[in-house]
Design an enzyme around this catalytic site. Structure first.
Site, PDB file in Angstrom:
ATOM      1  N   PRO A  87      24.401  31.772 -34.148  1.00  0.00           N
ATOM      2  CA  PRO A  87      24.202  31.232 -32.853  1.00  0.00           C
ATOM      3  C   PRO A  87      23.643  29.823 -33.104  1.00  0.00           C
ATOM      4  O   PRO A  87      22.610  29.615 -33.820  1.00  0.00           O
ATOM      5  CB  PRO A  87      23.187  32.182 -32.029  1.00  0.00           C
ATOM      6  N   CYS A  88      24.147  28.952 -32.246  1.00  0.00           N
ATOM      7  CA  CYS A  88      23.735  27.556 -32.638  1.00  0.00           C
ATOM      8  C   CYS A  88      22.900  26.665 -31.384  1.00  0.00           C
ATOM      9  O   CYS A  88      23.019  25.737 -31.430  1.00  0.00           O
ATOM     10  CB  CYS A  88      25.071  26.738 -32.754  1.00  0.00           C
TER      11      CYS A  88
END
Length: 344
Positions: free
Chosen positions: A109-110
């Site tokens: 996840p960014c």
């Protein structure tokens, strides 16, 4: 003399045909993949299109898992927190031994890195790459691919980028990282992503990324044969007041006294779509002033028409916004097969 020359020509032709045959066989050879942080399956679809087989997907979001299961019914999926997934469990599910896996894929996840968000250096999601690296060290695949947003190489986030690169190399891999834009890989969307590719040190092969393959595809070209499943206009007072003034390609913030509505945009038929984000539902507009629909956004992300999205419109949009465009991952996978796996 004539017969001798003819023989040489025939021998050279046979050699050429044999080289081409070997090359085609190496490119068509199947390979296996484990996909972590799989989402609804954008990367998995890309690998499948390139001839790969996903042995295991890992995802914790309920809607993403439901969507993945529908579109990839034969693929095992670990539905839960990656912290709770051991290397031993992965090997048990896939039937592999350490070192046998071809490609280990992941898109941690960014949101903590993203330029579309607050870019919080201390966001705990920035550390999920450690779980990816933990599994990488245990599985020791021949190749790994890790995808993240371009924001991780900007400002103070560079410190985390450097740390990730260091840890990946320390895991026993030659590593290259490059910013790639999906619009050069048969995706009608400008989406810049940092792509890490690593090759295990003992294989003595330098990692490489695919070269740009296509000219940018415009929104107009992409959507010319797509029928919107509905025609709907915004009820927002500000949007209604400026929708006819906003020009194709412009953001609505240009017309707001405080610069708000930065993520609202009227798409230009003469350019690729801007980056589709997880929270973009209700913020993309057609030149006519209506909303862009889910079917249209699927096309702009290179998902096929028969790819099934599940849930309410916000869920469907989020799945696309969180995904790696399948056609971009297909290009990456084909390059890995040709330039790395085929040489092992």
């Amino acid at each position: 003399m004539k017969n001798l020359s003819l023989m040489k020509i025939l021998l050279n032709l046979l050699k050429l045909l044999n080289v081409r045959s070997v090359d085609m066989n190496s490119q068509n050879k199947s390979f296996n993949v484990i996909s972590t942080f799989s989402g609804c399956g954008g990367s998995s679809l890309g690998y499948k299109l390139a001839g790969g087989k996903v042995l295991l997907a890992v995802e914790m979001d309920d809607n993403a898992v439901e969507t993945y299961n529908f579109n990839f019914p034969g693929t095992p999926i670990f539905h839960g927190d990656i912290h709770n997934l051991s290397v031993e469990k992965v090997l048990e599910i896939t039937g592999l031994k350490p070192g046998e896996l071809d490609i280990f894929d992941g898109s941690p996840p960014c949101q903590g890195f993203s330029t579309a968000g607050k870019r919080d250096f201390c966001d705990p999601r920035n550390q999920l790459y450690n779980e990816y690296i933990r599994l990488l060290k245990g599985l020791q695949p021949k190749v790994f691919v890790m995808e993240n947003v371009s924001g991780m190489v900007k400002g103070k986030m560079k410190l985390i980028f450097a740390d990730i690169l260091k840890e990946l190399k320390a895991s026993g891999y030659q590593v290259k990282a490059r910013l790639m834009n999906s619009m050069y890989y048969n995706v009608p969307q400008s989406r810049k992503r940092m792509i890490f590719i690593g090759v295990r040190n003992d294989l003595n092969i330098i990692p490489s990324h695919p070269k740009p393959q296509t000219k940018p595809i415009t929104v107009g070209e992409a959507l010319k044969d797509i029928e919107p499943e509905f025609i709907k206009y915004s009820n927002n007072d500000f949007v209604k007041s400026v929708i006819n003034r906003v020009r194709p390609g412009e953001q609505f913030s240009k017309y707001h006294p405080n610069g708000s509505y930065f993520n609202y945009i009227k798409l230009s038929r003469n350019k690729p779509s801007p980056t589709i984000t997880r929270s973009g539902f209700g913020q993309f507009f057609h030149e006519s002033g209506r909303y862009i629909t889910i079917n249209e956004i699927k096309k702009l992300a290179s998902f096929p028409k028969d790819f099934k999205l599940i849930g309410n419109p916000e869920d469907k949009w989020a799945r696309i916004g969180n995904s790696v465009p399948p056609n971009m991952m297909k290009a990456i996978a084909e390059n890995i097969q040709k330039e790395i796996l085929a040489k092992i």
